[in-house]
Motif scaffolding. Structure first.
Motif, PDB file in Angstrom:
ATOM      1  N   CYS A   2      42.204  33.644  43.296  1.00 53.91           N
ATOM      2  CA  CYS A   2      42.300  34.015  41.889  1.00 53.91           C
ATOM      3  C   CYS A   2      42.915  32.859  41.108  1.00 53.91           C
ATOM      4  N   PRO A   3      42.238  32.397  40.060  1.00 59.02           N
ATOM      5  CA  PRO A   3      42.800  31.284  39.290  1.00 59.02           C
ATOM      6  C   PRO A   3      44.069  31.668  38.529  1.00 59.02           C
ATOM      7  N   GLU A   4      44.296  32.981  38.363  1.00 58.76           N
ATOM      8  CA  GLU A   4      45.472  33.446  37.610  1.00 58.76           C
ATOM      9  C   GLU A   4      46.714  33.536  38.493  1.00 58.76           C
ATOM     10  N   CYS A   5      46.530  34.189  39.655  1.00 60.11           N
ATOM     11  CA  CYS A   5      47.723  34.447  40.470  1.00 60.11           C
ATOM     12  C   CYS A   5      47.651  33.803  41.851  1.00 60.11           C
ATOM     13  N   GLY A   6      46.487  33.238  42.215  1.00 64.60           N
ATOM     14  CA  GLY A   6      46.385  32.537  43.485  1.00 64.60           C
ATOM     15  C   GLY A   6      46.180  33.414  44.699  1.00 64.60           C
ATOM     16  N   ARG A   7      46.077  34.756  44.482  1.00 67.00           N
ATOM     17  CA  ARG A   7      45.849  35.627  45.636  1.00 67.00           C
ATOM     18  C   ARG A   7      44.392  35.524  46.073  1.00 67.00           C
ATOM     19  N   ASN A   8      44.156  35.836  47.352  1.00 62.35           N
ATOM     20  CA  ASN A   8      42.817  35.730  47.913  1.00 62.35           C
ATOM     21  C   ASN A   8      41.940  36.878  47.411  1.00 62.35           C
ATOM     22  N   LEU A   9      40.886  36.539  46.703  1.00 64.82           N
ATOM     23  CA  LEU A   9      40.012  37.552  46.106  1.00 64.82           C
ATOM     24  C   LEU A   9      39.116  38.243  47.131  1.00 64.82           C
ATOM     25  N   ASN A  10      39.027  37.677  48.338  1.00 69.10           N
ATOM     26  CA  ASN A  10      38.282  38.355  49.403  1.00 69.10           C
ATOM     27  C   ASN A  10      39.082  39.552  49.913  1.00 69.10           C
ATOM     28  N   ASP A  11      40.393  39.337  50.072  1.00 70.86           N
ATOM     29  CA  ASP A  11      41.274  40.390  50.585  1.00 70.86           C
ATOM     30  C   ASP A  11      41.628  41.390  49.497  1.00 70.86           C
ATOM     31  N   GLU A  12      41.851  40.896  48.298  1.00 69.62           N
ATOM     32  CA  GLU A  12      42.303  41.737  47.196  1.00 69.62           C
ATOM     33  C   GLU A  12      41.435  41.487  45.965  1.00 69.62           C
ATOM     34  N   PRO A  13      40.258  42.091  45.926  1.00 70.45           N
ATOM     35  CA  PRO A  13      39.418  41.881  44.743  1.00 70.45           C
ATOM     36  C   PRO A  13      40.117  42.477  43.515  1.00 70.45           C
ATOM     37  N   HIS A  14      40.300  41.699  42.495  1.00 71.78           N
ATOM     38  CA  HIS A  14      40.983  42.190  41.298  1.00 71.78           C
ATOM     39  C   HIS A  14      40.649  41.292  40.114  1.00 71.78           C
ATOM     40  N   ALA A  15      40.968  41.763  38.939  1.00 72.20           N
ATOM     41  CA  ALA A  15      40.787  40.971  37.729  1.00 72.20           C
ATOM     42  C   ALA A  15      42.025  41.144  36.876  1.00 72.20           C
ATOM     43  N   HIS A  16      42.273  40.168  36.030  1.00 66.83           N
ATOM     44  CA  HIS A  16      43.421  40.259  35.136  1.00 66.83           C
ATOM     45  C   HIS A  16      42.909  40.536  33.731  1.00 66.83           C
ATOM     46  N   GLU A  17      42.807  41.808  33.423  1.00 70.21           N
ATOM     47  CA  GLU A  17      42.225  42.148  32.130  1.00 70.21           C
ATOM     48  C   GLU A  17      43.267  42.231  31.038  1.00 70.21           C
TER      49      GLU A  17
END
Ligand SMILES: [Zn+2]
Ligand SMILES: [Zn+2]
Length: 168
Positions: free
Chosen positions: A135-150
């Motif tokens: 994630c470019p926002e928080c650096g967490r792995n988007l494969n493990d934790e799919p999320h968005a910062h809305e």
């Protein structure tokens, strides 16, 4: 490092020699990351063809490199089938007729294999084709934790700075 001594072959013109060789494949630097062959020594097939004008070499192997994924930095594996040729003229009068891997009748198989693997690498080494990356926002792995910062609560680093400003 692995090299092959051609003198012991004593090939005559028109003769071919085929050999199974174990080639040590040194680690590669790619995109600032390090990729290693597992195992570090790979089985390869070397063919040497002697002609009056020169000697032709063919090297075939299957390399498997391990290293970080370009997108998520997780473990990535890349399989590379290698099939390359070199030629050395008997009386080379130009660099083109000379193999850079041949010196004093010794063929540097490790350097040849490493360069061939480097040339065969894809543009990006990824853990899987659809890797979502970090994630470019928080650096967490988007494969493990799919999320968005809305919700635009702002960058946490800025709020930290804001807090600092209040205290000054
Ligand atoms: Zn990945
Ligand atoms: Zn995030």
């Amino acid at each position: 490092m692995t090299s092959f001594d051609l003198r012991r072959l004593r090939l005559r013109s028109g003769e071919e020699h085929r050999d199974e060789v174990e080639v040590e494949l040194p680690p590669l630097e790619f995109g600032g990351q390090r990729y290693v062959s597992v195992p570090s020594t790979v089985a390869a097939e070397l063919t040497v063809n002697r002609a009056t004008t020169g000697t032709a070499f063919r090297l075939r192997l299957h390399a498997r490199l391990h290293g970080p994924c370009y997108r998520c930095l997780g473990d990535a594996v890349v399989d590379l089938p290698i099939d390359v040729r070199e030629y050395q003229a008997t009386n080379p009068d130009s660099e083109e007729l000379r193999s850079p891997y041949l010196e004093d009748d010794r063929l540097d198989l490790s350097a040849w294999a490493r360069d061939s693997v480097a040339l065969a690498l894809p543009d990006q080494i990824v853990c899987r084709e659809d890797c979502a990356g970090l994630c470019p926002e928080c650096g967490r792995n988007l494969n493990d934790e799919p999320h968005a910062h809305e919700d635009e609560r702002g960058d946490p680093r800025w709020s930290a700075l804001e807090g600092l400003k209040d205290r000054l």
